[in-house]
Enzyme design. Structure first.
Site, mmCIF file in Angstrom:
data_model
loop_
_atom_site.group_PDB
_atom_site.id
_atom_site.type_symbol
_atom_site.label_atom_id
_atom_site.label_comp_id
_atom_site.label_asym_id
_atom_site.label_seq_id
_atom_site.Cartn_x
_atom_site.Cartn_y
_atom_site.Cartn_z
ATOM 1 N N LYS B 75 -13.945 -3.830 6.354
ATOM 2 C CA LYS B 75 -13.011 -3.176 7.111
ATOM 3 C C LYS B 75 -13.445 -1.598 7.091
ATOM 4 O O LYS B 75 -13.798 -0.975 6.184
ATOM 5 C CB LYS B 75 -11.704 -3.319 6.298
ATOM 6 C CG LYS B 75 -10.637 -2.764 7.100
ATOM 7 C CD LYS B 75 -9.159 -3.058 6.711
ATOM 8 C CE LYS B 75 -8.112 -2.511 7.652
ATOM 9 N NZ LYS B 75 -6.816 -3.025 7.106
ATOM 10 N N SER B 150 -3.372 -5.070 10.136
ATOM 11 C CA SER B 150 -4.330 -4.187 10.821
ATOM 12 C C SER B 150 -5.988 -4.539 10.373
ATOM 13 O O SER B 150 -6.607 -4.057 11.014
ATOM 14 C CB SER B 150 -4.242 -2.643 9.844
ATOM 15 O OG SER B 150 -4.498 -2.835 8.241
ATOM 16 N N SER B 174 -1.287 -6.747 6.149
ATOM 17 C CA SER B 174 -2.450 -6.469 6.853
ATOM 18 C C SER B 174 -3.524 -7.471 6.542
ATOM 19 O O SER B 174 -4.756 -7.355 7.123
ATOM 20 C CB SER B 174 -3.013 -4.967 6.688
ATOM 21 O OG SER B 174 -2.018 -4.193 7.693
#
Lengths: 122, 484
Positions: B75, B150, B174
């Site tokens: 990420k 997210s 997330s």
């Protein structure tokens, strides 16, 4: 405490925010200008209106906290019930001044440069 | 090749069926072929091929660890040395990190190969990946829908088999919510289990790194390498990390699962409700005893979370000032105008909204009414879990109230968007570990997630239950149609 009949848990937005629950001071455009200046965010006339509308709706959601009595509860800052760990006061990092300065938008003489803040004598 | 699990790749690499360099090329080609998903912000081809050569050397010398040669994506919230690290934001669009996050360093040392950095909601604020400066990500199951957020890019990558595994972070859901939306296994460990050093901070008392994978088995292997004490994170725990892989095989007989009445209320999509009931039957079949429990204060987790997370964010994001790194506006008159214009141009709408809420609830006159009130609620929510865990070993329920929604469907309405976290955010508030595993498909063929919540530091039970569940179901083995 929440009553058995409470509907706050429902996913439907209407049910999440029953009008009767949301009794609160409205955030005004003046408040928004003040908050924006504290947060160092710009707010023109158009965005001030938009922020006010959105923040008021979000604060309605937040106001649901008041349905729960917390009068005898200690605030919880953190998931861990522990005190901060200290390390020995030893130098562990090497000097990386050049590496870090290289990331800055503007530097000079090994320093970060910003617009002038102190007026020069005439 | 890409349909294989992490463990099958590890086995094949050791047997010399293919080299890590070949495997890396295969996945890099797939990433390029499916670039329309917009799942990655940066492709690190050069780094990947360099790491692949080193992994092949290690394999040849018989010095390989279990993860050596396995490709992954990070990420774009994890700092990667010499590689662009944007956090999905314009304000970091040019930020090349001078150091590695601890998690990145650990996985590099294990011999994993970094293919790239994944798209995400800006500063991890969002549940749809629509808040990225680099554009929305498509859900591989239906490209008109969101992958969740997210960690949306990480989820899309693993679901589309563009990499066997991805790192993610979870502040209010997330990892688990995108795992549910994309048919993946996603684990958020207990707060303190994984180092936060080098993770760009959103809400420091809630943020925790984790893994998105195709199976609990794969997630366990990567989690094992990410966990453990780090002196660079003051909240990192020194507790011993159990052997997650060894625990997977343990029979579930005698285990007790709590079903919170509150997680099965009206408002949950009927298809999800049904799938979760079926999943619970599978667990019962495996010898798990089911008891009904109550989490009465969890009703307040969303309001509580949306005070505390923005409050911490408004403070954390004060560091972005256009002076030391990142974006600086070209259009200013003096220092204070430079700060303001840089931040106004550099942050997206949702990030600014949360900074505004956070600043408001921390401001003089409102601090007690909102911030302290939310902290008190946080304790009640944490106590609910403590009491519930006196009656059971794990808690199960849906990960999300709905399956993946359409791109644009909720983006105009922040409050609607926030309700995505309704079953996940209380877990972060209490600091507990949470796992989402695939548990079926809805009427539109979209994946459904089963959430399993554990006691503090008991990731083992979650992975154990997840793995045993996956030995008796095949929801995790489905692949989006046009991506096989």
């Amino acid at each position: 405490m929440l009553s058995q009949k409470s509907v706050v848990f429902s996913v439907s937005q209407r049910q999440m925010m029953p009008d009767s629950v949301c009794i609160r001071m409205t955030i005004t455009v003046e408040d928004i200008r003040h908050i924006a200046s504290l947060a160092r965010l710009g707010a023109n006339d158009e965005s001030v209106e938009q922020y006010a509308e959105q923040l008021n709706r979000i604060m309605c959601l937040i106001e649901q906290m008041n349905q729960i009595d917390t009068s005898c509860v200690e605030p919880m800052a953190h998931p861990q019930d522990m005190t901060l760990r200290f390390r020995d006061d030893e130098v562990v990092e090497s000097d990386q001044r050049k590496v870090h300065l290289a990331l800055a938008p503007e530097t000079g003489s090994g320093l970060y440069l910003v617009p002038q803040v102190i007026e020069q004598d005439a | 090749m890409h349909e294989r699990s992490l463990h099958e790749h590890a086995e094949a690499l050791r047997k010399g069926e293919y080299t890590c360099t070949e495997l890396t090329h295969h996945f890099l080609d797939r990433i390029r072929k499916h670039s329309d998903l917009n799942a990655l912000i940066t492709l690190t081809e050069e780094l990947a091929l360099e790491q692949a050569i080193r992994a092949d050397e290690r394999l040849a010398r018989n010095e390989a660890e279990p993860l050596t040669g396995i490709p992954l994506v990070h990420k774009d919230l994890f700092c990667t040395r010499g590689v662009l690290t944007t956090c999905g934001s314009r304000i970091l669009e040019n930020f090349v990190s001078p150091y590695d996050a601890t998690v990145v360093r650990q996985l590099n040392q294990a011999g994993m190969v970094t293919l790239g950095k994944t798209n995400m909601d800006e500063f991890a604020m969002g549940s749809s990946n629509e808040n990225s400066y680099f554009g929305p990500v498509a859900n591989p199951w239906d490209r008109k829908r969101v992958p969740g957020g997210s960690s949306g890019g990480s989820a899309a990558v693993v679901a589309a088999r563009l990499a066997p595994v991805a790192t993610g972070t979870d502040t209010g859901g997330s990892i688990r919510q995108p795992a549910a939306f994309c048919g993946l296994t996603g684990i958020k460990p207990s707060y303190g289990r994984i180092s936060r050093f080098g993770m760009i901070a959103f809400a420091s008392s809630l943020d925790q790194g984790g893994v998105l994978a195709n199976t609990a088995h794969d997630a366990a292997a990567v989690l094992a390498s990410m966990s453990g004490f780090d002196e660079r994170d003051s909240t990192s725990l020194s507790n011993t990390v159990p052997d997650y892989l060894a625990i997977l095989q343990k029979p579930l007989r005698g285990m007790k699962a709590g079903l919170p009445k509150e997680f099965f209320s009206a408002g949950v999509d009927p298809d999800i409700q049904k799938a979760i009931e079926e999943a619970v039957k599978v667990l019962e079949h495996l010898g798990v005893r089911v008891v009904e429990i109550n989490l009465p204060n969890c009703n307040a987790s969303i309001p509580c979370y949306y005070v505390l997370a923005p409050a911490e964010a408004s403070s954390n994001l004060a560091r972005f000032d256009g002076v030391r790194y990142g974006y600086r506006t070209t259009n200013y008159t003096d220092l204070s105008d430079m700060y303001e214009t840089t931040r106004t141009e550099g942050f997206g709408a949702e990030v600014k909204r949360r900074i505004m809420i956070g600043t408001y609830v921390l401001s003089s006159g409102y601090f007690d009414a909102y911030y302290v009130k939310a902290q008190k609620l946080r304790r009640l929510i944490a106590q609910d879990y403590l009491q519930a865990f006196e009656q059971c070993d794990i808690i199960v329920g849906p990960t999300t109230p709905t399956t993946a929604f359409h791109i644009g469907e909720k983006s105009d309405d922040p409050v609607k968007m926030y309700l995505n976290d309704i079953f996940t955010s209380s877990v972060n508030l209490a600091g507990l570990p949470g796992l989402s595993v695939p548990a079926g498909f809805d009427r539109n063929g979209l994946p459904i997630g089963l959430q399993i919540i554990g006691k503090y530091l008991d990731e083992s039970s979650l992975l154990n239950v997840g793995h045993q569940f996956q030995q008796h179901t095949d929801w995790h083995a489905h692949i989006p149609r046009d991506l096989t």
